[in-house]
Design a protein around this motif. Sequence first.
Motif, PDB file in Angstrom:
ATOM      1  N   SER A 199       0.848  -1.187   0.000  1.00  9.55           N
ATOM      2  CA  SER A 199       0.000   0.000   0.000  1.00  9.55           C
ATOM      3  C   SER A 199       0.886   1.240   0.000  1.00  9.55           C
ATOM      4  N   ILE A 200       0.426   2.237  -0.730  1.00 10.28           N
ATOM      5  CA  ILE A 200       1.191   3.465  -0.922  1.00 10.28           C
ATOM      6  C   ILE A 200       0.315   4.642  -0.493  1.00 10.28           C
ATOM      7  N   LEU A 201       0.813   5.427   0.425  1.00 13.04           N
ATOM      8  CA  LEU A 201       0.131   6.648   0.840  1.00 13.04           C
ATOM      9  C   LEU A 201       0.977   7.823   0.382  1.00 13.04           C
ATOM     10  N   THR A 202       0.376   8.721  -0.381  1.00 14.39           N
ATOM     11  CA  THR A 202       1.062   9.923  -0.840  1.00 14.39           C
ATOM     12  C   THR A 202       0.386  11.117  -0.193  1.00 14.39           C
ATOM     13  N   ILE A 203       1.167  11.919   0.521  1.00 14.07           N
ATOM     14  CA  ILE A 203       0.640  13.101   1.205  1.00 14.07           C
ATOM     15  C   ILE A 203       1.229  14.331   0.539  1.00 14.07           C
ATOM     16  N   ILE A 204       0.361  15.145  -0.039  1.00 16.20           N
ATOM     17  CA  ILE A 204       0.775  16.353  -0.749  1.00 16.20           C
ATOM     18  C   ILE A 204       0.490  17.541   0.158  1.00 16.20           C
TER      19      ILE A 204
END
Length: 142
Positions: A38-43
């Motif tokens: 799982s990949i979480l990207t926080i911008i």
Amino acid sequence: MAEPLQVQYLSPAWAEQALRLVETDSRIRRAMQGLEVSILTIILHPPKGCYGFLYAAFDADGLKDYRVGFDFASVAKGMPEPTFAVSGEYPVFASIQRGEISERRALLSGKLHLTGGMVKALRHMRTLEAFTEVMASIECKT
């Protein structure tokens, strides 16, 4: 002849295209090859109306969960801990989207921050890069 209308990067219209690609693009299917990741990207500090996070989880059968949102805390309820998370300022992600810098270079130069097991992240770097490559194929304004 008018140029084709482009969606705004990280807008709801962009996220719809991203989901379609995540579900169907062979590059992601090859990169996943039965992995559970799982990949979480926080911008950080996205423009008004643009999402501030993306989450995608895959299992042996493919995409298991996909979430985007403005308010991470409200959407993340019940979400398991991601394999790894990548965070950084909007301009860095916009540069990656435009192909001006690679995600790997942004990570190595400290422009993006990675949390989660570093060994695991390095093992899944090809997966992360495939995901980024597919997202970068969406024609959009940044």
